[in-house]
Design a protein around this motif. Sequence first.
Motif, mmCIF file in Angstrom:
data_model
loop_
_atom_site.group_PDB
_atom_site.id
_atom_site.type_symbol
_atom_site.label_atom_id
_atom_site.label_comp_id
_atom_site.label_asym_id
_atom_site.label_seq_id
_atom_site.Cartn_x
_atom_site.Cartn_y
_atom_site.Cartn_z
ATOM 1 N N UNK A 144 0.824 -1.211 0.000
ATOM 2 C CA UNK A 144 0.000 0.000 0.000
ATOM 3 C C UNK A 144 0.861 1.266 0.000
ATOM 4 N N UNK A 145 0.221 2.396 -0.348
ATOM 5 C CA UNK A 145 0.938 3.668 -0.461
ATOM 6 C C UNK A 145 1.156 4.354 0.880
ATOM 7 N N UNK A 146 0.362 3.966 1.892
ATOM 8 C CA UNK A 146 0.527 4.555 3.214
ATOM 9 C C UNK A 146 -0.306 5.789 3.459
ATOM 10 N N UNK A 147 -1.397 5.938 2.723
ATOM 11 C CA UNK A 147 -2.269 7.100 2.990
ATOM 12 C C UNK A 147 -3.133 6.804 4.207
ATOM 13 N N UNK A 148 -3.419 7.839 4.983
ATOM 14 C CA UNK A 148 -4.252 7.659 6.163
ATOM 15 C C UNK A 148 -3.673 6.642 7.120
ATOM 16 N N UNK A 149 -4.522 5.700 7.535
ATOM 17 C CA UNK A 149 -4.080 4.680 8.506
ATOM 18 C C UNK A 149 -3.933 3.308 7.856
ATOM 19 N N UNK A 150 -3.575 3.294 6.564
ATOM 20 C CA UNK A 150 -3.400 2.016 5.859
ATOM 21 C C UNK A 150 -2.331 1.148 6.511
ATOM 22 N N UNK A 151 -2.626 -0.130 6.601
ATOM 23 C CA UNK A 151 -1.637 -1.136 7.006
ATOM 24 C C UNK A 151 -1.051 -1.733 5.723
ATOM 25 N N UNK A 152 0.240 -2.043 5.744
ATOM 26 C CA UNK A 152 0.919 -2.562 4.558
ATOM 27 C C UNK A 152 1.667 -1.473 3.823
ATOM 28 N N UNK A 153 1.983 -0.402 4.537
ATOM 29 C CA UNK A 153 2.649 0.767 3.927
ATOM 30 C C UNK A 153 4.130 0.519 3.688
ATOM 31 N N UNK A 154 4.673 -0.543 4.225
ATOM 32 C CA UNK A 154 6.067 -0.904 3.966
ATOM 33 C C UNK A 154 6.208 -2.415 4.029
ATOM 34 N N UNK A 155 7.350 -2.900 3.584
ATOM 35 C CA UNK A 155 7.556 -4.351 3.497
ATOM 36 C C UNK A 155 7.509 -5.004 4.871
ATOM 37 N N UNK A 156 7.970 -4.297 5.895
ATOM 38 C CA UNK A 156 8.001 -4.880 7.231
ATOM 39 C C UNK A 156 6.589 -5.145 7.750
#
Length: 278
Positions: A144-156
């Motif tokens: 995911x791109x990391x907008x708002x409170x998205x989970x999955x915004x980075x590989x970790x």
Amino acid sequence: MLYIGNHTTSSKGYKKMAQQMIKNGGNTFAFFTRNPRGGNAKAIDAKDVEEFLQLAGNHGFGKIVAHAPYTMNCCAAKEDLRDFARNTMADDLRRMEYTPGNYYNFHPGSHVGQGAEAGIQKIAEILNDVLTEEQTTTVLLETMAGKGSEVGRNFQEIRSILDLVEKDHKMGVCLDTCHVWDGGYDIVNDLDGVLKEFDQVIGLSRLKAVHLNDSMNGMGSHKDRHAKIGEGEIGLEALVRVIRHPALAEIPFILETPNDDAGWTREISVLREAFEKQ
């Protein structure tokens, strides 16, 4: 072999989706399992599926990628929304067995103020509830791109979900080029470095599909606005390097660019021509 196609609509039925993709020059496709905003799924026609499987086999299709509805939030704060997510995913995975051995992709969800750690736990709980040993479908977490409170915004964060899934051998990852770029991964100037980091954190064996999109915004913008191929901040040359990369050979590349069939046909043609020049 380059497996490339675009996101289409399942209301056409499997056979018509494949026929349209052949017209577009594609040999794979993605589709929503039901209305992208949720709701009941259309009944599956067994004859339509049989004709699709024959057509796909005759035209050398790669794996197809189903997409869960956008409203499916596995880490929602409200339990009724999580029940919807659990029931939808379980139903979709049963329906996927009509076309065995393919992929089911979903957005991990938004933690809506609970914090990423709580969101990760809740996503894994639903996966542990619905995954079965018998299923032939691989479930893909989308970057995911990391907008708002998205989970999955980075590989970790993706890795943290996988670590909590009991049947993790039924799991994979779909990398979205717009999302990772907007999330801060420099696939334009350091694609090798990004894929190396992916391998170190998650493992390249988990990477099963790519959403091939340009981006309207700069690296690290956390915006998630797709652009047509070559008309955004990533650019054609960088996206061609993605489809040519040996670590990504034989996986499906899905266009989710803001287009119609004529536009996707042009993009597929341009990308095929560039791929074949390597």
